[in-house]
Write an enzyme that holds these catalytic residues in place. Structure first.
Site, PDB file in Angstrom:
ATOM      1  N   GLU A  82       0.829  -1.202   0.000  1.00 26.32           N
ATOM      2  CA  GLU A  82       0.000   0.000   0.000  1.00 26.32           C
ATOM      3  C   GLU A  82       0.866   1.255   0.000  1.00 26.32           C
ATOM      4  O   GLU A  82       0.567   2.226  -0.696  1.00 26.32           O
ATOM      5  CB  GLU A  82      -0.934  -0.002   1.218  1.00 26.32           C
ATOM      6  CG  GLU A  82      -1.894  -1.168   1.272  1.00 26.32           C
ATOM      7  CD  GLU A  82      -1.321  -2.425   1.933  1.00 26.32           C
ATOM      8  OE1 GLU A  82      -2.079  -3.386   2.105  1.00 26.32           O
ATOM      9  OE2 GLU A  82      -0.116  -2.440   2.282  1.00 26.32           O
ATOM     10  N   CYS A 108      -2.313  -2.625   7.377  1.00 26.29           N
ATOM     11  CA  CYS A 108      -1.830  -2.548   8.755  1.00 26.29           C
ATOM     12  C   CYS A 108      -2.264  -1.213   9.360  1.00 26.29           C
ATOM     13  O   CYS A 108      -2.824  -0.355   8.688  1.00 26.29           O
ATOM     14  CB  CYS A 108      -0.307  -2.675   8.785  1.00 26.29           C
ATOM     15  SG  CYS A 108       0.553  -1.191   8.193  1.00 26.29           S
ATOM     16  N   CYS A 111      -0.642   1.911   7.506  1.00 25.02           N
ATOM     17  CA  CYS A 111      -1.204   2.161   6.176  1.00 25.02           C
ATOM     18  C   CYS A 111      -2.642   2.644   6.283  1.00 25.02           C
ATOM     19  O   CYS A 111      -3.062   3.537   5.541  1.00 25.02           O
ATOM     20  CB  CYS A 111      -1.111   0.912   5.305  1.00 25.02           C
ATOM     21  SG  CYS A 111       0.587   0.504   4.830  1.00 25.02           S
TER      22      CYS A 111
END
Length: 179
Positions: A82, A108, A111
């Site tokens: 990402e 996560c 991100c």
């Protein structure tokens, strides 16, 4: 074998799965794309920063020695798929505000925060990030609660095609390209 109609969101997830094939992480391989106005403006896969030894070649200490499934992603030298997609979009001068992200794994904590701060409209992800830890400290529980608040803003991929079929399509494309 009949043709399968693929909707835009399935097509984009198929592209994210294809991008994932370039990942060089020893753990989960992840691919992500950013779409704005029906155009792909950023792609990324997880791996070590440019100019460093690949994760598969020992470039990441976490993956080499300390990897625990779905834990400590924020303590890894590898750049997340990402993040790479965001950087690619920025490198080519594309704002990701009001865009849609397709990623093969639930983002996560870091991100997720970055996407919210960049005002990304929607994130579709294919697989859940496993967060099953048997005994949580109070601090870890609070952290997980905050993470759930962030992730409730995103959507699991609403595909009508099974994940297995999407992955099979990627393998068929790879075979075709190798001819």
């Amino acid at each position: 074998m009949g043709a399968v109609m693929i909707e835009f969101n399935e097509y984009y997830m198929l592209v994210a799965l294809a991008v994932r094939e370039r990942a060089n992480c020893r753990g989960r391989r992840v691919g992500a794309i950013i779409v704005k106005d029906n155009r792909i403006i950023g792609t990324g896969y997880n791996g070590t920063p440019e100019g460093m030894a690949n994760c598969e070649d020992g470039g990441c200490v976490r993956c080499e020695k300390y990897r625990k499934k779905s834990q400590n992603y924020d303590q890894c030298i590898c750049v997340h798929a990402e993040q790479n997609a965001m950087v690619t979009a920025a490198r080519f001068g594309h704002s990701i505000q009001h865009s849609i992200v397709y990623t093969t794994l639930q983002p996560c904590f870091t991100c997720a925060k970055q996407f919210l701060q960049a005002k990304v409209k929607t994130i579709y992800y294919l697989d859940n990030l496993d967060k099953k830890i048997k005994k949580l400290s109070v601090e870890d529980k609070d952290f997980n609660d905050q993470y759930k608040i962030l992730c409730n803003r995103f959507k699991k991929h609403p595909t009508k095609i099974k994940k297995r079929t999407l992955i099979k399509n990627v393998h068929n494309i790879k075979k075709y390209l190798q001819k």
